[in-house]
Motif scaffolding. Structure first.
Motif, PDB file in Angstrom:
ATOM      1  N   VAL A   1       0.851  -1.192   0.000  1.00 13.72           N
ATOM      2  CA  VAL A   1       0.000   0.000   0.000  1.00 13.72           C
ATOM      3  C   VAL A   1       0.887   1.243   0.000  1.00 13.72           C
ATOM      4  N   TRP A   2       1.937   1.223   0.816  1.00  8.16           N
ATOM      5  CA  TRP A   2       2.857   2.347   0.873  1.00  8.16           C
ATOM      6  C   TRP A   2       3.546   2.567  -0.472  1.00  8.16           C
ATOM      7  N   GLU A   3       3.896   1.474  -1.144  1.00 12.06           N
ATOM      8  CA  GLU A   3       4.547   1.572  -2.448  1.00 12.06           C
ATOM      9  C   GLU A   3       3.687   2.382  -3.425  1.00 12.06           C
ATOM     10  N   VAL A   4       2.370   2.169  -3.372  1.00 13.53           N
ATOM     11  CA  VAL A   4       1.457   2.909  -4.242  1.00 13.53           C
ATOM     12  C   VAL A   4       1.407   4.379  -3.828  1.00 13.53           C
ATOM     13  N   LEU A   5       1.214   4.647  -2.530  1.00 13.17           N
ATOM     14  CA  LEU A   5       1.176   6.036  -2.049  1.00 13.17           C
ATOM     15  C   LEU A   5       2.486   6.774  -2.314  1.00 13.17           C
TER      16      LEU A   5
ATOM     17  N   GLN B   1       7.420   6.425   6.671  1.00 13.42           N
ATOM     18  CA  GLN B   1       7.352   5.272   5.771  1.00 13.42           C
ATOM     19  C   GLN B   1       6.546   4.136   6.383  1.00 13.42           C
ATOM     20  N   ASN B   2       5.632   3.608   5.571  1.00 11.53           N
ATOM     21  CA  ASN B   2       4.757   2.481   5.926  1.00 11.53           C
ATOM     22  C   ASN B   2       3.785   2.800   7.056  1.00 11.53           C
ATOM     23  N   GLU B   3       3.672   4.081   7.465  1.00  6.82           N
ATOM     24  CA  GLU B   3       2.765   4.444   8.546  1.00  6.82           C
ATOM     25  C   GLU B   3       1.822   5.586   8.193  1.00  6.82           C
ATOM     26  N   ARG B   4       2.395   6.695   7.729  1.00  9.65           N
ATOM     27  CA  ARG B   4       1.564   7.895   7.584  1.00  9.65           C
ATOM     28  C   ARG B   4       2.103   8.833   6.512  1.00  9.65           C
ATOM     29  N   MET B   5       1.169   9.360   5.703  1.00  5.30           N
ATOM     30  CA  MET B   5       1.489  10.413   4.748  1.00  5.30           C
ATOM     31  C   MET B   5       0.386  11.456   4.864  1.00  5.30           C
TER      32      MET B   5
ATOM     33  N   SER C   1      -9.701   2.781  -5.148  1.00  2.73           N
ATOM     34  CA  SER C   1      -8.671   2.629  -6.181  1.00  2.73           C
ATOM     35  C   SER C   1      -7.306   2.305  -5.573  1.00  2.73           C
ATOM     36  N   LEU C   2      -6.995   2.908  -4.427  1.00  4.79           N
ATOM     37  CA  LEU C   2      -5.753   2.591  -3.719  1.00  4.79           C
ATOM     38  C   LEU C   2      -5.738   1.125  -3.337  1.00  4.79           C
ATOM     39  N   ALA C   3      -6.859   0.627  -2.837  1.00  2.00           N
ATOM     40  CA  ALA C   3      -6.969  -0.796  -2.473  1.00  2.00           C
ATOM     41  C   ALA C   3      -6.766  -1.674  -3.697  1.00  2.00           C
ATOM     42  N   ALA C   4      -7.454  -1.374  -4.790  1.00  2.00           N
ATOM     43  CA  ALA C   4      -7.344  -2.200  -5.997  1.00  2.00           C
ATOM     44  C   ALA C   4      -5.915  -2.231  -6.535  1.00  2.00           C
TER      45      ALA C   4
END
Length: 145
Positions: A14-18, A67-71, A134-137
């Protein structure tokens, strides 16, 4: 308002996408064009421009990056939209072999937004709900690819 969504992918996916901050138009159908407007690796202070369909756009900046927590992303300049500014706060946490996304969105209405505040809120909720879906997909697709 806050949107919570279970994503069937590890936090890292998920982080990779964000984290592909300049390329949100690849997976968010509401964004027709986006580009990174800062240099260097994506981190606190990184900026991008996004154009929406059917019209309007924003300039955004990452104000918190863990990273991997919050943006936490601030929309600091808007064009042809009913809001003057907003903050999209993405929080990720591991949950049952997947990721729980909590997206808190706060915004300031401009004059246009105040004239149509109920409609504006409804459209923002719809748009951000679509973004979370869309983020989930996209994240789940990375897991199976």
């Amino acid at each position: 308002f806050t949107i919570t969504r279970q994503i069937d992918a590890p936090v890292e996916k998920v982080w990779e996408v964000l984290d592909d901050f300049g390329e949100i138009q690849r997976w968010n159908p509401g964004v027709v064009a986006s580009e990174l407007t800062s240099s260097g690796p994506v981190s606190e202070g990184s900026t991008r421009r996004c154009d929406f369909k059917p019209f309007g756009g924003v300039h955004e900046r990452i104000d918190e990056y863990r990273q991997n927590e919050r943006m936490k992303i601030t929309l600091y300049e808007t064009f042809k939209l009913p809001i003057s500014s907003a903050v999209a706060d993405f929080k990720l946490s591991a949950n049952d072999d997947g990721t729980e996304l909590t997206l808190h969105y706060s915004y300031e209405l401009n004059l246009l937004g105040k004239l149509a505040s109920g409609y504006t809120r409804k459209q923002l909720m719809k748009g951000l709900g679509g973004l979370a879906k869309s983020l989930a997909a996209e994240s789940e697709g990375l897991t199976t690819a």
